[in-house]
Design a protein around this motif. Structure first.
Motif, short mmCIF file in Angstrom:
data_model
loop_
_atom_site.label_atom_id
_atom_site.label_comp_id
_atom_site.label_asym_id
_atom_site.label_seq_id
_atom_site.Cartn_x
_atom_site.Cartn_y
_atom_site.Cartn_z
N TRP A 31 0.84 -1.19 0.00
CA TRP A 31 0.00 0.00 0.00
C TRP A 31 0.88 1.24 0.00
CZ3 TRP A 31 -5.23 -0.01 -0.56
CH2 TRP A 31 -5.89 -1.23 -0.36
N ARG A 89 0.64 5.76 -0.38
CA ARG A 89 -0.28 6.87 -0.23
C ARG A 89 0.37 8.16 -0.71
NH1 ARG A 89 -0.56 7.56 6.40
NH2 ARG A 89 1.55 8.43 6.69
N ARG A 146 4.33 10.52 -3.37
CA ARG A 146 3.84 9.21 -3.01
C ARG A 146 4.86 8.50 -2.14
NH1 ARG A 146 1.47 5.19 -7.57
NH2 ARG A 146 0.04 6.99 -7.69
N ASP A 199 -2.73 11.27 8.23
CA ASP A 199 -2.96 10.10 7.39
C ASP A 199 -3.84 10.41 6.19
OD1 ASP A 199 -1.51 8.26 9.09
OD2 ASP A 199 -3.23 8.31 10.46
N ALA A 208 -4.90 11.10 2.73
CA ALA A 208 -4.18 10.85 1.49
C ALA A 208 -5.04 9.99 0.58
CB ALA A 208 -2.84 10.15 1.75
N TYR A 263 -4.91 6.51 -1.10
CA TYR A 263 -4.20 5.27 -0.85
C TYR A 263 -4.30 4.36 -2.07
CZ TYR A 263 -3.54 6.39 4.05
OH TYR A 263 -3.14 6.98 5.23
N TYR A 264 -3.16 3.82 -2.48
CA TYR A 264 -3.06 2.98 -3.67
C TYR A 264 -2.57 1.58 -3.29
CZ TYR A 264 -3.00 7.51 -6.08
OH TYR A 264 -3.30 8.77 -6.53
N GLY A 318 -6.67 3.89 -6.57
CA GLY A 318 -6.60 4.74 -5.39
C GLY A 318 -7.95 4.97 -4.75
N GLN A 349 -9.68 7.50 -1.55
CA GLN A 349 -9.43 8.67 -0.72
C GLN A 349 -9.74 8.39 0.74
OE1 GLN A 349 -8.33 12.03 -1.56
NE2 GLN A 349 -8.18 12.07 0.70
#
Length: 116
Positions: free
Chosen positions: A36, A38, A45, A90, A92, A94-95, A109, A111
Motif C-alpha cells: 500500500w 499513499r 507518493r 494520514d 491521502a 491510498y493505492y 486509489g 481517498q
C-alpha cells in the motif's frame, strides 16, 4: 486484463478506523509482493506497508507502525490495510500495488480523509 480495485476509503474522525480492500483480477495475488502506498495533498507518493509473496515478511513505514496492519487473503485474491488510530496526517489517496518479476500493477486509489 489485469485490474486492482481499491475500496474502503472515506471520511473518518481522528482516532477512528478504516479497512481498505483491494480486489485483484487477471493475476494471482499470492504470487506477488503486495503493498500500500499513499499520496497526501502536496506530497510525494510514499510507501506505507508491504508484504512479500515468498516468506510473508512485512514492512511498515515508521509513521504507521503499530497502527496499520497489512494482510492478504489468497483464497479471495484480495489484500487489505487495517488502519487504526487515524490522525489528520494520514489523509491521502491510498493505492494498492502488486509486484512480480518486474511487473508492477497499481490500483486506482481510494481517498482517506481524517478530520481533527
Amino acid at each position: 486484463e489485469v485490474q486492482l480495485q481499491a475500496s474502503g476509503g472515506g471520511l473518518v474522525q481522528a482516532g477512528g478506523s478504516l479497512r481498505l480492500s483491494c480486489a485483484a483480477s487477471g493475476i494471482t495475488l499470492a504470487d506477488h509482493a503486495i503493498g500500500w502506498f499513499r499520496q497526501g495533498p502536496g506530497k510525494e507518493r510514499e510507501g506505507v506497508s508491504c508484504i512479500s509473496a515468498s516468506d510473508g515478511s512485512t514492512y511498515y513505514a515508521d509513521s504507521v507502525k503499530g497502527r496499520f496492519t497489512i494482510s492478504r487473503d489468497n483464497a479471495k485474491n484480495m489484500m487489505y490495510l487495517q488502519m487504526n488510530c487515524l490522525a489528520p496526517e494520514d489523509t491521502a489517496v491510498y493505492y494498492c500495488n502488486a509486484y512480480w518479476w518486474g511487473r508492477d500493477h497499481w490500483g486506482q486509489g481510494t481517498q482517506v480523509t481524517v478530520s481533527s
